[in-house]
Write an enzyme that holds these catalytic residues in place. Sequence first.
Site, PDB file in Angstrom:
ATOM      1  N   GLU A 144       0.951  -1.289  -0.120  1.00  0.00           N
ATOM      2  CA  GLU A 144       0.281   0.137   0.077  1.00  0.00           C
ATOM      3  C   GLU A 144       0.722   1.316   0.056  1.00  0.00           C
ATOM      4  O   GLU A 144       0.463   1.877   1.438  1.00  0.00           O
ATOM      5  CB  GLU A 144      -0.764   0.308   1.319  1.00  0.00           C
ATOM      6  CG  GLU A 144      -2.314  -0.351   1.191  1.00  0.00           C
ATOM      7  CD  GLU A 144      -2.814  -0.386   1.965  1.00  0.00           C
ATOM      8  OE1 GLU A 144      -2.820   0.216   2.852  1.00  0.00           O
ATOM      9  OE2 GLU A 144      -4.336  -1.924   1.693  1.00  0.00           O
ATOM     10  N   GLU A 315      -6.602  -7.548  -0.187  1.00  0.00           N
ATOM     11  CA  GLU A 315      -7.205  -7.599   0.795  1.00  0.00           C
ATOM     12  C   GLU A 315      -8.378  -7.496   0.525  1.00  0.00           C
ATOM     13  O   GLU A 315      -9.247  -5.991   0.445  1.00  0.00           O
ATOM     14  CB  GLU A 315      -6.984  -6.783   1.276  1.00  0.00           C
ATOM     15  CG  GLU A 315      -4.891  -6.941   1.622  1.00  0.00           C
ATOM     16  CD  GLU A 315      -4.358  -5.925   2.175  1.00  0.00           C
ATOM     17  OE1 GLU A 315      -4.692  -5.064   3.682  1.00  0.00           O
ATOM     18  OE2 GLU A 315      -3.021  -6.382   2.889  1.00  0.00           O
TER      19      GLU A 315
HETATM   20  C1  GAL Z   1      -3.739  -2.290   5.055  1.00  0.00           C
HETATM   21  C2  GAL Z   1      -3.194  -3.366   5.339  1.00  0.00           C
HETATM   22  C3  GAL Z   1      -2.993  -4.848   6.003  1.00  0.00           C
HETATM   23  C4  GAL Z   1      -4.040  -3.940   7.119  1.00  0.00           C
HETATM   24  C5  GAL Z   1      -5.205  -3.670   7.101  1.00  0.00           C
HETATM   25  C6  GAL Z   1      -6.012  -3.819   8.248  1.00  0.00           C
HETATM   26  O1  GAL Z   1      -4.486  -1.480   4.900  1.00  0.00           O
HETATM   27  O2  GAL Z   1      -2.272  -3.032   3.730  1.00  0.00           O
HETATM   28  O3  GAL Z   1      -1.461  -4.642   6.498  1.00  0.00           O
HETATM   29  O4  GAL Z   1      -2.947  -3.353   8.399  1.00  0.00           O
HETATM   30  O5  GAL Z   1      -5.104  -2.953   5.770  1.00  0.00           O
HETATM   31  O6  GAL Z   1      -7.560  -3.370   7.304  1.00  0.00           O
END
Ligand code: GAL
Length: 651
Positions: A144, A315
Amino acid sequence: MKRSLGVCYYPEHWPEAVWAEDAARMAEAGLTWVRIGEFAWSRMEPEPGRFEFDWLDRAIETLGAAGLKVVLGTPTATPPRWVLDRHPDMLALDADGHPRGFGSRRHYCFSHPGYREECAKIVTSLGERYGRNPHVAAWQIDNEYGCHNTTLSYSASALAGFRDWLAQKYQSPQALNRAWGNVFWSMEYTSFDQIGLPNLTVTEPNPAQVMDFRRFASDEVAAFNRVQVEVLRRFTDAPLIHNYMGGETGFDHFNLGADLDVASWDSYPLGSLSDHLTTDATHRHRFLRQGDPDMQAFHHDLYRAVGRGRWWVMEQQPGPVNWAAWNPAPLPGMARLWAWEAFAHGAETVSYFRWRQAPFAQEQMHAGLLRPDSAPAPALAEAAQVARELAEMEDLGEVGCAPGEVALVYDYASAWAWKTQPQGRDFEYFPLMLDVYRGLRRLGFNIDIVPPTTRDLSGYRMVLAPGLATLPDDLRTALAGFDGIAILGPRSNCKTAEFAIPVPLPPALPGLDCTVARVESLPPVSVVPLDGGGVFRHWREELEGTADVLMRAVDGVPALMATGGVWYLGGWPDQIALDRVLRRASTAAGLTAEDLPDGLRRRDTVTHRIWLNYSPETICYGDVEVPGCGVVFEPRPGAMPAGTPDTKERK
Ligand code: GAL
């Protein structure tokens, strides 16, 4: 390309004794991919040059032995403490000149040469060791970019880099002075070494300088990423991916994405509804546990463009997150619906974040597919359901989304332009784009988001470019040959490349005699009502010229002007006004506009029409009935060969 599911996993968080069982349970749930490693630098290289990869070898072997494919992350978003001890000046500085210290993540400045070298070293070691590992089937670089507001840094490394970048761009201080208009307030320079960063000035810095600083910072993110791309390409042919964010406009994702094979993004529908969207309280309340019906789709379409057709959700939110102002739980069905929304838009893979909720540290309140005690959390069953559906629906598992009828031009530099010079406090590019996207999606269109470098618009019936600060030459040429309806404005083509007001005055579109004579910004309660319904808010322009007036404000000033297929809209419309504009344009473009109820959305794949209901109640629309938080699959009108079985209704 077979569509698939995955999950993010942190073997270093768990005793080795549970890895095999975790892997078996992932496979049993129907998951294909597992992403690991992206924060594990302190375990991979506990001291400078002392690598410990045995544990990672075993983790990859265990996951691979269960039939899973590994996405291996490079750990450069979390430099361990010793890296900072070696390079005390590697921290980014914020606009007030304060260092962004150790103790969480992303504590580095993209411009720091020593840090780039450390990254090249660890990535070289990873590449040497795992580049040909049969289980490592993709790589994620860093994590990110831009997260936690980290694109801009006001460090000494950034200053040195910026001066160099300016010297290359302008060649002489005189040319820079002319481009920036430095005669204003006696800001002229005689040497590039005199130029500072655009922070800590008494009042606002020159916007042309700020724009160049943002362009520089964007190039630095791409250059930082390229270091790792070049290393990894020596060792692997597996696809290289980065996981971008929602609503992040700090760097040009199209530019960075050109170096990668697949784009991916991290989709947190409930977190983003709570934190990022300036929608009204009723809307937030209605979609509290489902997420905004258009936010995910917008990013799916955006990242499909960034990935040149290849993209993932790296994610996917599985339950409550920890980082938003409030963190509600999704309604049953949403962890499935979100995945199907992504597949409907052409995602290759949807990977849930994360496998097991960690009971320690910053994200201990963040749900996973498993609870901290390893019992299943609600999303696990929904993920398994999607996996079964993908397996059953062979054709849906194989083919991508249908091409859009409508194109929306998305330009990162315009986001910087309106951050640099909003003129009204709430004039922001991203919400404007999301508003327009929402208006289009309500009408049921398949939308493609396209970069400003687009040269070919021939597949589309309608093209929109709101807020596009500077119209690039290629796009101008493409628009000149376009035979559908093109809608520009508000605030389109109103800055030169040097960030000045062009003369002739905007929008200066070929064949359209329409001039923006004056602009005004409006505070939240003030609106400009339009004849026939709807209002402009935030921003309105007074248009003059001989082009046809298609809409007027009640004060008589033209609000929408057109000649043939070139339309210019002189304000930020609310959804009622936007709906009027888009319906009229659809008719002119020969498109049939729907009137989808609040919460119901649809997207066509090559073979199917997928209906998604973001509201908790069943919605009946035409002959389709979509359960609350449910998904319905229909053959795509006109696309299915006769005799193909109907795969309707699977809730
Ligand atoms: C994203 C990040 C992850 C985790 C996640 C939690 O922004 O890439 O590592 O922190 O959020 O929602």
